[in-house]
Every structure is written in structure tokens, then in C-alpha cells.
Design an enzyme around this catalytic site. Structure first.
Site, short mmCIF file in Angstrom:
data_model
loop_
_atom_site.label_atom_id
_atom_site.label_comp_id
_atom_site.label_asym_id
_atom_site.label_seq_id
_atom_site.Cartn_x
_atom_site.Cartn_y
_atom_site.Cartn_z
N ALA A 77 0.83 -1.20 0.00
CA ALA A 77 0.00 0.00 0.00
C ALA A 77 0.87 1.25 0.00
CB ALA A 77 -0.92 0.00 1.22
N ASP A 78 0.27 2.33 -0.45
CA ASP A 78 0.91 3.64 -0.38
C ASP A 78 -0.18 4.69 -0.18
OD1 ASP A 78 3.57 5.21 -0.93
OD2 ASP A 78 1.98 6.30 -1.97
N THR A 79 0.10 5.65 0.69
CA THR A 79 -0.88 6.69 1.00
C THR A 79 -0.30 8.06 0.67
OG1 THR A 79 -1.87 5.38 2.78
CG2 THR A 79 -2.29 7.74 2.83
#
Length: 200
Positions: A77-79
Site C-alpha cells: 500500500a501507499d498513501t
């Protein structure tokens, strides 16, 4: 026990984030953790809203099949925090964290988390967007938060589950947990679909 008997893959969380670990455990899955440091570079030509999904895919592909356990399902994931199409990444130091929060003060910004869910057979990539509205902060409040909580590992220089979230957020449109870094409802739904396809 979850509404399905036994998940057909060994789940690997490809992240060192304690928040993602906490959230994945909270929705009931057993998993192991593997993480790699990568250069989070992306082409400037792609839309900013697509960057988290691009980076989640990049993080996933940093792992070879040989490095992962047999019958794996890898979650990466990446935010990203966006204000008027300007990205706010993890702050490098105190001054940058203060500047970031000063920019977000009194504004509504987007928080986009990109997810990659990968097995040997298939890869799913998608992103989830939430909108967060902050009240206006004083400089003293920003300095107190940064000095006390040191949010240098957080996109946008803040954690919604920390003091600044308690006292400063006026509204959240969309998934609260997406702002923490993992859109749990959407992730659970996709994992349920994978389970159902596997057991038909």
C-alpha cells in the site's frame, strides 16, 4: 472466526507500518510481515491521484516470487495527501512537518491510499479516496503536535488517530481507516471475493 472457513493463501503484508499491521489484524486475518525499502519515485506525467496505486504496485514488484512464501498473497500500500493537486509526502524534518500542517490548516484535502493485492496467478490494484477537513490551527498547536508526536513517518505529517485528529478534524468524507493508511472495508471485500472465487 471469519465468515469463511480458511483463507486459501498465506497472507503477507509488505509494509513496516504499525498502523497497517494493526488494521489488518483487526479485521481478522492472520499474516506475516515482509518489508523492503524502495525509492518511491514516480513519473511526473501521471495524474497525482494515480500515484498511490502506482507506488503500491512498485512496492509489490520489489518482491520476487522466490522471496515470498509458497501460496502467498501479498498486500502492499501507499498513501498520499493531496491539497489542490499538490502532494504532501512524509516530512523530512520538523520544519517541513510544520509547513505541511500550516498548509493543510483550515482546508479540505484528499487522502488516497493505493493497494496492490498480488498472488502468483493475478494482481489487483486499486485506490480509495477520502476527504478530510481541518479547522484552522494556531502555530502553537502545530508545534505542540509535531514536537510531541513526531509524525515524520506519516504522509501529510499527521495521524488521524492522534491528538491532532481528536481536536482538529471537522469532518471526514469516506473511509476513516483509509486515512490511517488501509481502506479496511474495501480490502475485506476484495479478499472475500478472492476467497469465494477460490472455493467455487
Amino acid at each position: 472466526m471469519l465468515p469463511f472457513e480458511k483463507f486459501p493463501y498465506r497472507i503477507v503484508l509488505g509494509s513496516a507500518s504499525p498502523r497497517r499491521k494493526e488494521l489488518l489484524a483487526a479485521i481478522g486475518f492472520e499474516f506475516e510481515i515482509m518489508s523492503k525499502e524502495i525509492e518511491e519515485n514516480y513519473p511526473l506525467s501521471i495524474p497525482r491521484e494515480s500515484v498511490p496505486e502506482y507506488l503500491a504496485h512498485l512496492k509489490s514488484m520489489a518482491f520476487t516470487d522466490e522471496e515470498l512464501p509458497e501460496n502467498y498473497l501479498l498486500i502492499t500500500a501507499d498513501t498520499m495527501v493531496l491539497l489542490e493537486n499538490k502532494p504532501f509526502h512524509k516530512p523530512k524534518d520538523r520544519e517541513q512537518a510544520i509547513r505541511t500542517l500550516y498548509s493543510l490548516s483550515g482546508q479540505t484535502h484528499k487522502v488516497i491510499t493505493g493497494l496492490s493485492i498480488r498472488t502468483k496467478e493475478k494482481q489487483y490494484t486499486f485506490s480509495v479516496e477520502s476527504k478530510v477537513s481541518f479547522r484552522v490551527f494556531t502555530l502553537e498547536e502545530i508545534e505542540y503536535y509535531v514536537d510531541t508526536f513526531k509524525p515524520y513517518d506519516k504522509a501529510g505529517a499527521y495521524g488521524i488517530q492522534e491528538w491532532i485528529g481528536y481536536v482538529g478534524i471537522e469532518s471526514v468524507e469516506g473511509s476513516f481507516y483509509n486515512v490511517m493508511g488501509l481502506p479496511t472495508q474495501r480490502l475485506y471485500r476484495v479478499l472475500s471475493e478472492i476467497y469465494n472465487k477460490h472455493t467455487r
